[in-house]
Structure formats: C-alpha cells, structure tokens
Scaffold this motif. Structure first.
Motif, short mmCIF file in Angstrom:
data_model
loop_
_atom_site.label_atom_id
_atom_site.label_comp_id
_atom_site.label_asym_id
_atom_site.label_seq_id
_atom_site.Cartn_x
_atom_site.Cartn_y
_atom_site.Cartn_z
N THR A 26 0.13 -6.22 -4.59
CA THR A 26 0.88 -5.87 -3.39
C THR A 26 0.11 -6.25 -2.15
OG1 THR A 26 1.97 -4.08 -2.19
CG2 THR A 26 -0.06 -3.53 -3.31
N ARG A 27 0.83 -6.38 -1.06
CA ARG A 27 0.17 -6.57 0.23
C ARG A 27 -0.11 -5.20 0.83
NH1 ARG A 27 4.17 -9.95 3.44
NH2 ARG A 27 5.58 -8.64 2.27
N VAL A 28 -0.98 -5.17 1.81
CA VAL A 28 -1.40 -3.90 2.40
C VAL A 28 -0.97 -3.87 3.86
CG1 VAL A 28 -3.39 -2.47 3.00
CG2 VAL A 28 -3.36 -3.72 0.85
N GLY A 29 -0.42 -2.74 4.29
CA GLY A 29 -0.04 -2.54 5.68
C GLY A 29 -0.71 -1.30 6.22
N PHE A 30 -0.55 -1.08 7.52
CA PHE A 30 -1.13 0.09 8.18
C PHE A 30 -0.03 0.88 8.85
CE2 PHE A 30 -4.62 -2.97 8.12
CZ PHE A 30 -5.65 -2.19 7.63
N LYS A 31 -0.15 2.22 8.83
CA LYS A 31 0.73 3.08 9.60
C LYS A 31 -0.05 4.34 9.98
CE LYS A 31 3.06 4.87 5.47
NZ LYS A 31 4.35 4.95 4.80
N VAL A 32 0.49 5.07 10.95
CA VAL A 32 -0.17 6.28 11.43
C VAL A 32 0.51 7.50 10.83
CG1 VAL A 32 -0.79 7.62 13.46
CG2 VAL A 32 -0.85 5.13 13.56
N LEU A 33 -0.27 8.31 10.10
CA LEU A 33 0.23 9.55 9.52
C LEU A 33 -0.64 10.70 10.03
CD1 LEU A 33 0.90 8.78 5.75
CD2 LEU A 33 2.57 9.15 7.52
N ASP A 34 -0.03 11.71 10.60
CA ASP A 34 -0.74 12.89 11.11
C ASP A 34 -1.88 12.50 12.05
OD1 ASP A 34 0.92 14.38 9.43
OD2 ASP A 34 -0.49 14.27 7.78
N GLY A 35 -1.66 11.51 12.88
CA GLY A 35 -2.66 11.12 13.87
C GLY A 35 -3.79 10.26 13.35
N ARG A 36 -3.73 9.82 12.08
CA ARG A 36 -4.79 8.94 11.58
C ARG A 36 -4.16 7.70 10.96
NH1 ARG A 36 -6.58 9.82 6.02
NH2 ARG A 36 -4.97 11.01 4.98
N LYS A 37 -4.90 6.60 11.06
CA LYS A 37 -4.42 5.32 10.56
C LYS A 37 -4.71 5.23 9.07
CE LYS A 37 -4.98 0.44 11.72
NZ LYS A 37 -5.75 -0.50 12.54
N VAL A 38 -3.69 4.94 8.25
CA VAL A 38 -3.87 4.84 6.80
C VAL A 38 -3.32 3.51 6.30
CG1 VAL A 38 -3.81 7.33 6.40
CG2 VAL A 38 -1.68 6.02 6.34
N ARG A 39 -3.83 3.08 5.16
CA ARG A 39 -3.33 1.87 4.51
C ARG A 39 -2.23 2.28 3.53
NH1 ARG A 39 -8.10 -0.62 1.45
NH2 ARG A 39 -8.40 1.55 0.93
N PHE A 40 -1.22 1.42 3.38
CA PHE A 40 -0.17 1.68 2.41
C PHE A 40 0.23 0.39 1.71
CE2 PHE A 40 2.28 0.30 6.02
CZ PHE A 40 3.42 -0.29 5.51
N ALA A 41 0.74 0.54 0.47
CA ALA A 41 1.18 -0.61 -0.32
C ALA A 41 2.57 -1.01 0.15
CB ALA A 41 1.19 -0.25 -1.80
N LYS A 42 2.74 -2.26 0.53
CA LYS A 42 4.03 -2.71 1.03
C LYS A 42 5.07 -2.78 -0.09
CE LYS A 42 2.80 -4.91 5.25
NZ LYS A 42 3.16 -5.94 6.20
N ARG A 43 4.63 -2.90 -1.33
CA ARG A 43 5.54 -2.99 -2.46
C ARG A 43 6.29 -1.68 -2.69
NH1 ARG A 43 5.86 -6.24 -7.09
NH2 ARG A 43 6.69 -5.13 -8.89
N SER A 44 5.56 -0.56 -2.68
CA SER A 44 6.18 0.73 -2.99
C SER A 44 6.19 1.70 -1.82
CB SER A 44 5.43 1.39 -4.15
OG SER A 44 4.11 1.70 -3.77
N GLY A 45 5.41 1.42 -0.78
CA GLY A 45 5.31 2.33 0.35
C GLY A 45 4.32 3.46 0.12
N GLU A 46 3.63 3.43 -1.03
CA GLU A 46 2.65 4.46 -1.40
C GLU A 46 1.41 4.35 -0.52
OE1 GLU A 46 1.91 7.42 -4.58
OE2 GLU A 46 3.66 6.16 -4.25
N VAL A 47 0.88 5.49 -0.08
CA VAL A 47 -0.35 5.50 0.72
C VAL A 47 -1.54 5.25 -0.18
CG1 VAL A 47 -1.83 6.89 2.19
CG2 VAL A 47 0.64 7.03 2.46
N ILE A 48 -2.41 4.31 0.22
CA ILE A 48 -3.58 3.95 -0.59
C ILE A 48 -4.75 4.88 -0.29
CG2 ILE A 48 -5.29 2.14 -0.99
CD1 ILE A 48 -2.98 0.13 -0.40
N ASP A 49 -4.97 5.16 1.00
CA ASP A 49 -6.07 6.04 1.39
C ASP A 49 -5.73 7.49 1.03
OD1 ASP A 49 -7.57 3.96 2.48
OD2 ASP A 49 -6.46 4.10 4.37
N ALA A 50 -6.68 8.19 0.41
CA ALA A 50 -6.42 9.57 -0.01
C ALA A 50 -6.43 10.52 1.17
CB ALA A 50 -7.46 10.01 -1.02
#
Length: 104
Positions: A80-104
């Motif tokens: 999968t490719r990796v994207g970035f989005k902001v969750l709860d005020g912090r920047k996290v990586r997510f899998a573009k294939r499933s939308g699953e957050v990679i960073d715990a």
C-alpha cells in the motif's frame, strides 16, 4: 519531507532480485533515500580479522532504494501507499489501501 517509512515498519520489495520478499526495516538512511530491510538484499563481504571480530565471509543486508519497497497494509498484508492525516491534534500515517492508521 516527512518520513513515510520508519524503522520497524513491515515492508515488501516491489522490484529487483528480491521481489516479493517481506521484512522489517532495521535502518533508514534519509540522505541517501535508502533503507536496510532484514533478510532482503543479502550480500557477502570478505572481512579481515580484527581484535573485536573474526574474519571470513560475512553475510549482511545491503541498503535498498526506498522507491523499490512498499509498506504492508496492516489489514490484509498487501502493498500500500502511505498518506498523512491529523487525528486528535497529531499527524499520523495511514494506509491508503484500507484507511487503517499505521502509527499506534
């Protein structure tokens, strides 16, 4: 630019002699755009004996270009490719294939 691949990530090789192999990133070299993946791109080095190490033929992982690897989706273990989005005020990586957050 933010690092899309970090130490400890599970990745798969897309091209080259080790195509299809999966492994864990053990070292990232951002200045060279290369990463070292456990069990991938293994080369033999002839080393001279020293005070700390025995000499002989040593197998070790060589760096591989970042463009030749892809992150494994945590949901279905496919590239999968990796994207970035902001969750709860912090920047996290997510899998573009499933939308699953990679960073715990």
């Amino acid at each position: 630019m933010a690092a899309k691949i970090k130490k400890g990530d599970k990745v798969v090789v897309l091209t080259g002699r080790d195509k299809g192999k999966e492994g864990e990133v053990i070292e990232v070299r951002p200045s060279e755009d290369r990463v070292v993946v456990r069990g991938v791109n293994v080369v033999k080095r002839h080393t001279r004996p020293s005070m700390s190490a025995q000499g002989g033929i040593v197998e070790k992982e060589a760096p591989i270009a970042v463009s030749n690897i892809a992150h494994l989706d945590p949901k279905d273990n496919k590239p999968t490719r990796v994207g970035f989005k902001v969750l709860d005020g912090r920047k996290v990586r997510f899998a573009k294939r499933s939308g699953e957050v990679i960073d715990a």
